[in-house]
Scaffold this motif. Sequence first.
Motif, PDB file in Angstrom:
ATOM      1  N   GLU A  54       0.826  -1.213   0.000  1.00  0.00           N
ATOM      2  CA  GLU A  54       0.000   0.000   0.000  1.00  0.00           C
ATOM      3  C   GLU A  54       0.862   1.265   0.000  1.00  0.00           C
ATOM      4  N   SER A  55       1.890   1.289   0.850  1.00  0.00           N
ATOM      5  CA  SER A  55       2.723   2.496   0.932  1.00  0.00           C
ATOM      6  C   SER A  55       3.521   2.707  -0.352  1.00  0.00           C
ATOM      7  N   LEU A  56       3.975   1.626  -0.966  1.00  0.00           N
ATOM      8  CA  LEU A  56       4.713   1.754  -2.226  1.00  0.00           C
ATOM      9  C   LEU A  56       3.785   2.215  -3.353  1.00  0.00           C
ATOM     10  N   ALA A  57       2.588   1.653  -3.398  1.00  0.00           N
ATOM     11  CA  ALA A  57       1.634   2.062  -4.426  1.00  0.00           C
ATOM     12  C   ALA A  57       1.313   3.550  -4.285  1.00  0.00           C
ATOM     13  N   ALA A  58       1.116   4.004  -3.065  1.00  0.00           N
ATOM     14  CA  ALA A  58       0.836   5.423  -2.838  1.00  0.00           C
ATOM     15  C   ALA A  58       2.037   6.279  -3.222  1.00  0.00           C
ATOM     16  N   ARG A  59       3.237   5.858  -2.854  1.00  0.00           N
ATOM     17  CA  ARG A  59       4.450   6.617  -3.160  1.00  0.00           C
ATOM     18  C   ARG A  59       4.624   6.802  -4.658  1.00  0.00           C
ATOM     19  N   PHE A  60       4.301   5.768  -5.433  1.00  0.00           N
ATOM     20  CA  PHE A  60       4.524   5.835  -6.878  1.00  0.00           C
ATOM     21  C   PHE A  60       3.230   6.065  -7.666  1.00  0.00           C
ATOM     22  N   SER A  61       2.189   6.458  -6.961  1.00  0.00           N
ATOM     23  CA  SER A  61       0.917   6.867  -7.566  1.00  0.00           C
ATOM     24  C   SER A  61       0.340   5.827  -8.521  1.00  0.00           C
ATOM     25  N   TYR A  66      -2.574  -3.157  -9.291  1.00  0.00           N
ATOM     26  CA  TYR A  66      -1.727  -3.049 -10.481  1.00  0.00           C
ATOM     27  C   TYR A  66      -0.269  -3.299 -10.105  1.00  0.00           C
ATOM     28  N   LEU A  67       0.192  -2.631  -9.043  1.00  0.00           N
ATOM     29  CA  LEU A  67       1.584  -2.784  -8.620  1.00  0.00           C
ATOM     30  C   LEU A  67       1.871  -4.225  -8.225  1.00  0.00           C
ATOM     31  N   SER A  68       0.974  -4.828  -7.496  1.00  0.00           N
ATOM     32  CA  SER A  68       1.169  -6.205  -7.058  1.00  0.00           C
ATOM     33  C   SER A  68       1.319  -7.153  -8.246  1.00  0.00           C
TER      34      SER A  68
END
Length: 152
Positions: A54-61, A66-68
Amino acid sequence: ESAENPEQVTALIPKMIRHYCLLVQQHSLARYSGTVRDCLNYIDFHYMEILSLESLAARFSVNKNYLSARFHKEVGTTVTDYINQTRINRATGLLRHTALSVQQIAEQCGFADANYFTRTYKKIQGFTPNEYRKSIQRNGKKEEHRENHPSQ
């Protein structure tokens, strides 16, 4: 850092070169998409901080689903598993080269709980941090004995 004489330093050079080449090969990021490359770099440099999908997805918008999916497709593992593997790799170096307690190492590597760190370490490495440290000490004593008694 643990070498005590010039001969030990000299013996380390080929090992260091090989280790460096393996790291370069493993961390070659050219094959990853920009988002995954950014995540890998961020994890590698911020592993001691609180990290999550969650924190990485938020950091990279980007969307966390999708990120997972993208991360798993490109890297071959989940974000959480990669974070834990990175932390355990760093912890192994600290166990090998420092006298820090397991609790201190856990904290320096991003684990708030030493028990969770120990469970994660054992899951990934197959043995606990204390078992690893004891094996290093035993092997060090064997090496020391061989150096002092070369005919044996």
